[in-house]
Design a protein around this motif. Structure first.
Motif, PDB file in Angstrom:
ATOM      1  N   ARG A 137       0.817  -1.193   0.000  1.00  0.00           N
ATOM      2  CA  ARG A 137       0.000   0.000   0.000  1.00  0.00           C
ATOM      3  C   ARG A 137       0.859   1.255   0.000  1.00  0.00           C
ATOM      4  O   ARG A 137       1.495   1.594   0.978  1.00  0.00           O
ATOM      5  N   ASN A 138       0.945   1.878  -1.149  1.00  0.00           N
ATOM      6  CA  ASN A 138       1.531   3.209  -1.201  1.00  0.00           C
ATOM      7  C   ASN A 138       0.391   4.200  -1.032  1.00  0.00           C
ATOM      8  O   ASN A 138      -0.756   3.863  -1.237  1.00  0.00           O
ATOM      9  N   ASN A 139       0.737   5.434  -0.643  1.00  0.00           N
ATOM     10  CA  ASN A 139      -0.281   6.454  -0.807  1.00  0.00           C
ATOM     11  C   ASN A 139      -0.603   6.431  -2.283  1.00  0.00           C
ATOM     12  O   ASN A 139       0.001   5.686  -3.000  1.00  0.00           O
ATOM     13  N   PRO A 140      -1.388   7.153  -2.871  1.00  0.00           N
ATOM     14  CA  PRO A 140      -2.372   8.073  -2.313  1.00  0.00           C
ATOM     15  C   PRO A 140      -3.624   7.319  -1.875  1.00  0.00           C
ATOM     16  O   PRO A 140      -3.736   6.125  -2.127  1.00  0.00           O
ATOM     17  N   PRO A 141      -4.517   8.022  -1.193  1.00  0.00           N
ATOM     18  CA  PRO A 141      -5.710   7.351  -0.695  1.00  0.00           C
ATOM     19  C   PRO A 141      -6.547   6.745  -1.816  1.00  0.00           C
ATOM     20  O   PRO A 141      -6.656   7.323  -2.890  1.00  0.00           O
ATOM     21  N   SER A 142      -7.089   5.590  -1.523  1.00  0.00           N
ATOM     22  CA  SER A 142      -7.843   4.872  -2.552  1.00  0.00           C
ATOM     23  C   SER A 142      -9.159   5.568  -2.889  1.00  0.00           C
ATOM     24  O   SER A 142      -9.848   5.176  -3.821  1.00  0.00           O
ATOM     25  N   THR A 143      -9.486   6.587  -2.125  1.00  0.00           N
ATOM     26  CA  THR A 143     -10.739   7.286  -2.423  1.00  0.00           C
ATOM     27  C   THR A 143     -10.577   8.245  -3.597  1.00  0.00           C
ATOM     28  O   THR A 143     -11.546   8.803  -4.076  1.00  0.00           O
ATOM     29  N   LEU A 144      -9.326   8.430  -4.048  1.00  0.00           N
ATOM     30  CA  LEU A 144      -9.107   9.321  -5.191  1.00  0.00           C
ATOM     31  C   LEU A 144      -9.822   8.787  -6.418  1.00  0.00           C
ATOM     32  O   LEU A 144      -9.749   7.601  -6.718  1.00  0.00           O
ATOM     33  N   SER A 145     -10.491   9.684  -7.104  1.00  0.00           N
ATOM     34  CA  SER A 145     -11.139   9.253  -8.336  1.00  0.00           C
ATOM     35  C   SER A 145     -10.190   9.526  -9.504  1.00  0.00           C
ATOM     36  O   SER A 145      -9.814  10.664  -9.756  1.00  0.00           O
ATOM     37  N   VAL A 146      -9.797   8.452 -10.173  1.00  0.00           N
ATOM     38  CA  VAL A 146      -8.753   8.556 -11.192  1.00  0.00           C
ATOM     39  C   VAL A 146      -9.256   8.006 -12.523  1.00  0.00           C
ATOM     40  O   VAL A 146      -9.893   6.953 -12.569  1.00  0.00           O
ATOM     41  N   THR A 147      -8.972   8.740 -13.601  1.00  0.00           N
ATOM     42  CA  THR A 147      -9.224   8.178 -14.922  1.00  0.00           C
ATOM     43  C   THR A 147      -7.885   8.008 -15.625  1.00  0.00           C
ATOM     44  O   THR A 147      -6.876   8.567 -15.187  1.00  0.00           O
ATOM     45  N   TYR A 148      -7.858   7.191 -16.680  1.00  0.00           N
ATOM     46  CA  TYR A 148      -6.572   6.830 -17.269  1.00  0.00           C
ATOM     47  C   TYR A 148      -6.582   7.013 -18.783  1.00  0.00           C
ATOM     48  O   TYR A 148      -7.511   6.589 -19.457  1.00  0.00           O
ATOM     49  N   HIS A 149      -5.538   7.654 -19.278  1.00  0.00           N
ATOM     50  CA  HIS A 149      -5.404   7.813 -20.734  1.00  0.00           C
ATOM     51  C   HIS A 149      -4.415   6.793 -21.265  1.00  0.00           C
ATOM     52  O   HIS A 149      -3.237   6.821 -20.913  1.00  0.00           O
ATOM     53  N   ASP A 150      -4.905   5.888 -22.110  1.00  0.00           N
ATOM     54  CA  ASP A 150      -4.017   4.915 -22.750  1.00  0.00           C
ATOM     55  C   ASP A 150      -3.325   5.618 -23.896  1.00  0.00           C
ATOM     56  O   ASP A 150      -3.956   5.929 -24.896  1.00  0.00           O
ATOM     57  N   SER A 151      -2.042   5.837 -23.771  1.00  0.00           N
ATOM     58  CA  SER A 151      -1.375   6.502 -24.895  1.00  0.00           C
ATOM     59  C   SER A 151      -1.229   5.496 -26.035  1.00  0.00           C
ATOM     60  O   SER A 151      -1.098   4.301 -25.816  1.00  0.00           O
ATOM     61  N   CYS A 152      -1.281   6.020 -27.248  1.00  0.00           N
ATOM     62  CA  CYS A 152      -1.416   5.136 -28.418  1.00  0.00           C
ATOM     63  C   CYS A 152      -0.243   4.185 -28.592  1.00  0.00           C
ATOM     64  O   CYS A 152      -0.424   2.999 -28.825  1.00  0.00           O
ATOM     65  N   ALA A 153       0.968   4.718 -28.506  1.00  0.00           N
ATOM     66  CA  ALA A 153       2.136   3.856 -28.742  1.00  0.00           C
ATOM     67  C   ALA A 153       2.195   2.792 -27.653  1.00  0.00           C
ATOM     68  O   ALA A 153       2.475   1.622 -27.926  1.00  0.00           O
ATOM     69  N   GLY A 154       1.925   3.182 -26.419  1.00  0.00           N
ATOM     70  CA  GLY A 154       1.928   2.213 -25.326  1.00  0.00           C
ATOM     71  C   GLY A 154       0.917   1.111 -25.580  1.00  0.00           C
ATOM     72  O   GLY A 154       1.215  -0.077 -25.489  1.00  0.00           O
ATOM     73  N   GLY A 173      -4.976   0.731  -4.281  1.00  0.00           N
ATOM     74  CA  GLY A 173      -6.389   0.443  -4.035  1.00  0.00           C
ATOM     75  C   GLY A 173      -7.314   1.306  -4.878  1.00  0.00           C
ATOM     76  O   GLY A 173      -8.463   1.543  -4.527  1.00  0.00           O
ATOM     77  N   ILE A 174      -6.783   1.780  -5.988  1.00  0.00           N
ATOM     78  CA  ILE A 174      -7.596   2.667  -6.831  1.00  0.00           C
ATOM     79  C   ILE A 174      -8.189   1.896  -8.006  1.00  0.00           C
ATOM     80  O   ILE A 174      -7.474   1.158  -8.687  1.00  0.00           O
ATOM     81  N   GLU A 175      -9.482   2.056  -8.216  1.00  0.00           N
ATOM     82  CA  GLU A 175     -10.124   1.510  -9.405  1.00  0.00           C
ATOM     83  C   GLU A 175     -10.272   2.634 -10.424  1.00  0.00           C
ATOM     84  O   GLU A 175     -10.758   3.709 -10.085  1.00  0.00           O
ATOM     85  N   ILE A 176      -9.876   2.361 -11.637  1.00  0.00           N
ATOM     86  CA  ILE A 176      -9.951   3.394 -12.670  1.00  0.00           C
ATOM     87  C   ILE A 176     -11.399   3.683 -13.049  1.00  0.00           C
ATOM     88  O   ILE A 176     -12.209   2.786 -13.203  1.00  0.00           O
ATOM     89  N   ASN A 177     -11.652   4.959 -13.173  1.00  0.00           N
ATOM     90  CA  ASN A 177     -12.926   5.443 -13.665  1.00  0.00           C
ATOM     91  C   ASN A 177     -12.719   5.625 -15.174  1.00  0.00           C
ATOM     92  O   ASN A 177     -12.176   6.629 -15.602  1.00  0.00           O
ATOM     93  N   GLU A 178     -13.107   4.635 -15.980  1.00  0.00           N
ATOM     94  CA  GLU A 178     -12.691   4.614 -17.386  1.00  0.00           C
ATOM     95  C   GLU A 178     -13.301   5.750 -18.202  1.00  0.00           C
ATOM     96  O   GLU A 178     -14.469   6.084 -18.032  1.00  0.00           O
ATOM     97  N   LEU A 179     -12.511   6.307 -19.077  1.00  0.00           N
ATOM     98  CA  LEU A 179     -13.074   7.349 -19.932  1.00  0.00           C
ATOM     99  C   LEU A 179     -13.551   6.746 -21.252  1.00  0.00           C
ATOM    100  O   LEU A 179     -13.041   5.736 -21.717  1.00  0.00           O
ATOM    101  N   GLU A 180     -14.534   7.410 -21.807  1.00  0.00           N
ATOM    102  CA  GLU A 180     -15.107   6.935 -23.060  1.00  0.00           C
ATOM    103  C   GLU A 180     -14.081   7.076 -24.175  1.00  0.00           C
ATOM    104  O   GLU A 180     -13.293   8.016 -24.170  1.00  0.00           O
ATOM    105  N   GLN A 181     -14.125   6.194 -25.122  1.00  0.00           N
ATOM    106  CA  GLN A 181     -13.215   6.214 -26.262  1.00  0.00           C
ATOM    107  C   GLN A 181     -11.762   6.343 -25.808  1.00  0.00           C
ATOM    108  O   GLN A 181     -11.002   7.157 -26.331  1.00  0.00           O
ATOM    109  N   SER A 182     -11.436   5.511 -24.821  1.00  0.00           N
ATOM    110  CA  SER A 182     -10.103   5.624 -24.222  1.00  0.00           C
ATOM    111  C   SER A 182      -9.006   5.232 -25.215  1.00  0.00           C
ATOM    112  O   SER A 182      -7.849   5.531 -24.996  1.00  0.00           O
TER     113      SER A 182
END
Ligand code: SF4
Lengths: 263, 474
Positions: A137-154, A173-182
């Motif tokens: 368990r590293n910080n940050p708190p799992s209550t953070l709402s995070v979305t993720y950008h899949d970069s194209c080359a990656g 402990g963070i679950e990604i809040n997926e963005l549309e057309q990621s």
């Protein structure tokens, strides 16, 4: 003489990793490289940073200047090929080394490029699939709402999709809040964003809209090019969304201000 | 080919200003990619089939001479006449000659992007012929006096409302209002039916030429191709030399990739094979049939590093998945071929001088190559064209020299690191408060759309070296 041991007394059998910092992390966000070192050490690696590194050559290469890229690629190969593993906190720079150097070079250099490619990994792929970092368990708190950008080359060259999501789950402990057309490009594209600004502007706007629509507080990603692009657009529009590199989140290093925010 | 690719940036800018159209394009793109994904996910053998067809296409192109002459021999044996055209001019004249031999006044035309490439319609029309497009999309843009915005769906840029207004202008509608989409289709069908019955010559395209039996294959969703092919006395099949495949089963294998990639259908509604003129005892079909096969640079492409582009099966998936195409639409490319395939093909068919901006309309995101059923490495080919652009010094000097300077610096780490350390410190000082810059010298492209984020205080190399030094002193 161009390598420095980051940890002076490694226990035996630690994986010896050379970090390729990438020019954008070097210039714009050293915190990404420090976070990467911290994570690699947490995963039990001995981290070295070859000091003569600059840039992998993508700007010239993507613009089609192969002649200018070849010597740079050879320099990077010579610098990194003695490492056991090379880790890169960027999908596109890892893709450059793994896929484009072998395409660009010929003969003996091509063989050397292929050998380097076989031991070069993007950070999250390395942590998850190669070093198999223990859930902790590293910080940050799992209550953070995070979305993720899949970069194209990656995504397309290095098959990075699940690894950052799994790591965020296991380390924070963070679950990604997926963005549309990621899987659609953010409009960065290296020199593209400056050569065709209006089209790029439309694309980054769409990306930002999708990110904002998730309601997430943070947009994370694995490529600083995309992140600078999206952060710059958010800044221009006065939108409050923190843009950060995935390494910063995973390592719990949230003291630095997010990309493009003053203090 | 009439071409406006040199003004791509202005065209794109215009297109982006029309936000209603831009929103429509986004919706269509999303839909197109969803139906393709659904079709491919529900078809297990897609990747195997892709490799299989790729091998066949490569083999056919490797032996193009052989298969073309086999095709010609078989087609002639079936009673067809086969003509080869070196370029658009020759192609158009050949078609006109055939029409004139038959005193034709009316031409019923099926969809053929090749004839868009050669500008056949305007050529025939200026010779006094009445050419009517019979594919619904082509018919619409012909009425509107426009060019196709998509290689598969030429009128993709038109909304139902715009089509209604167009028909209200162009057709004698009386009191009919054409409220439903089906009314619009019925209206076009009525007009076209007359034309089918009166036309003396039918012109259609071909998705494949089959060497072993001299047939051509055409896939459509409207069946208009078959009417063009069977009702008029004379049929002209227009396509390019690179469409030839060895066997009939190769053509059907390809069509399975094509329909799924183009429209998410397992098969298109009509898959037709044309063998030749009506034989004795047959009650319908054309009395005379011609193949007009266009080269127009394809032989040169075949012997160049870009030969893989000839393996394209014209499905349009790369357009539907290209974020630049879907942002600006097809017309911005100023060519019959738009999107990634168009950005590769247009410079090769015309000249890089006229169209060198197109290969730059690419972020190398790789989505086109990911969906391309022909497995064409489109981003690589586009980058190779940018390479040529640089060699021919067509790109802006500030980019060319700027990137050379950057590479030179990157090859001299100590100079690079000293220089960047200083500039980053300055940038940080200037930008730290606000977090970024709304303007900065040499970054006008970037800052026209977004702020330039300020860097952290020092470069990593500076910090890291300082840290190493500290550790060593300890
Ligand atoms: S290049 Fe590939 S995706 Fe694009 S139209 Fe041709 S076959 Fe389809």
């Amino acid at each position: 003489m161009n390598e420095q041991h980051h940890d002076q007394s490694p226990p035996p059998q630690r994986m010896r990793v050379s970090l390729f910092v990438t020019c954008l992390a070097d210039l714009f966000r050293p915190s990404v490289a420090f976070a990467s070192i911290k994570l690699l050490e947490q995963a039990g690696c001995e981290v070295m940073v070859p000091l003569q590194q600059t840039c992998c050559g993508q700007p010239a290469y993507n613009s089609g200047d192969y002649e200018a890229t070849v010597p740079l690629a050879q320099q990077v190969i010579a610098l990194l090929e003695t490492a056991d593993y090379v880790v890169v906190p960027s999908g596109s720079c890892a893709g450059m080394i793994c896929h484009h150097y072998p395409k660009l070079l010929q003969g003996e250099w091509r063989d050397r490029a292929l050998k380097l490619a076989a031991k070069t990994f993007e950070l999250t792929v390395f942590l998850k699939d190669i070093a198999r970092i223990e859930p902790q368990r590293n910080n940050p708190p799992s209550t953070l709402s995070v979305t993720y950008h899949d970069s194209c080359a990656g995504l397309r060259e290095m098959s990075i999709k699940e690894q950052p999501r799994q790591l965020l789950r296991e380390l924070c402990g963070i679950e990604i809040n997926e963005l549309e057309q990621s899987e659609v490009c953010c409009g960065f594209g290296g020199t593209f964003c400056a050569k065709m600004p209006e089209i790029s502007g439309k694309m980054v706007n769409d990306k930002l809209d999708h990110a904002l629509a998730t309601g997430a507080k943070i947009l994370a990603g694995g490529d600083l090019g995309c992140l600078l692009n999206i952060a710059g657009r958010a800044q221009r529009l006065g939108q409050e969304i923190e843009v950060r590199h995935i390494a910063e989140l995973l390592s719990g290093d949230m003291d630095t201000s997010p990309i493009g925010e003053g203090r | 080919m009439e071409q406006h690719s040199d003004t791509f940036l202005d065209n794109a800018s215009e297109a982006l200003k029309n936000t209603g159209q831009a929103e429509r394009r986004d919706k269509i793109a999303l839909f197109a990619s969803q139906i393709r994904t659904a079709a491919i996910d529900s078809f297990e053998g897609f990747d195997d089939l892709r490799h299989h067809v790729k091998k066949i296409r490569q083999h056919s192109l490797d032996n193009l001479d052989y298969y073309l002459s086999q095709f010609e021999k078989e087609a002639v044996h079936n009673g067809n006449q086969v003509h080869f055209a070196r370029d658009s001019e020759e192609f158009n004249s050949l078609v006109l000659d055939i029409c004139q031999q038959h005193d034709a006044r009316r031409i019923a035309k099926g969809k053929s992007i090749v004839t868009e490439e050669t500008g056949l319609n305007s050529f025939l029309q200026s010779a006094g012929l009445n050419v009517m497009e019979t594919d619904l999309g082509e018919y619409i843009i012909q009425q509107a006096g426009e060019t196709p915005s998509h290689i598969v769906s030429p009128a993709l840029h038109k909304s139902a409302n715009e089509i209604r207004e167009l028909f209200q202008q162009k057709h004698d509608l009386g009191h009919r209002e054409l409220q439903k989409t089906s009314d619009l289709v019925a209206e076009a069908r009525n007009v076209l039916r007359e034309h089918f019955l009166q036309a003396e010559v039918g012109v259609i395209g071909a998705n494949a030429l089959i060497a072993e039996n001299g047939y051509s294959m055409l896939v459509t969703n409207e069946g208009n191709g078959d009417l063009c092919a069977n009702l008029p006395k004379v049929l002209i099949i227009c396509t390019t030399i690179d469409r030839v495949l060895p066997r009939a089963e190769d053509a059907t294998a390809m069509s399975r990739l094509l329909a799924r990639s183009a429209t998410g259908q397992p098969h298109s509604c009509y898959t037709s094979f044309y063998s030749g003129p009506r034989r004795e005892g047959e009650i319908d079909g054309p009395l005379e049939t011609h193949f007009v096969l266009l080269d127009n640079e394809r032989s040169n492409i075949l012997s160049s590093d870009y030969r893989e582009i000839l393996e394209c099966i014209r499905c349009g998936a790369c357009l539907n998945h290209c974020p630049i195409y879907t942002s600006v639409g097809g017309h911005a490319y100023g060519s019959a071929y738009s999107g990634p395939i168009g950005s590769v093909l247009t410079p090769l068919l015309t000249s890089l001088e006229q169209s060198h901006l197109l290969p730059n309309a690419c972020t190398s995101c790789g989505r086109c190559a990911e969906v391309c059923p022909a497995n064409i490495p489109l981003p690589d080919l586009l980058r190779d064209l940018r390479h040529e652009e640089g060699i021919k010094k067509l790109s802006a000097p500030r980019w060319r020299y700027g990137l050379k300077l950057h590479s030179w610096l990157a090859r001299h780490p100590s100079i690079y690191q000293t220089l960047t350390a200083t500039s980053i410190r300055i940038l940080h000082r200037l930008g730290r408060k606000r977090g970024g810059f709304s303007r900065l010298p040499f970054t006008s492209g970037w800052t026209s759309q977004r702020d330039f984020p300020a860097p952290q205080e020092n470069t990593f190399m500076q910090l890291y070296k300082a840290k190493m030094k500290q550790n060593n002193e300890r």
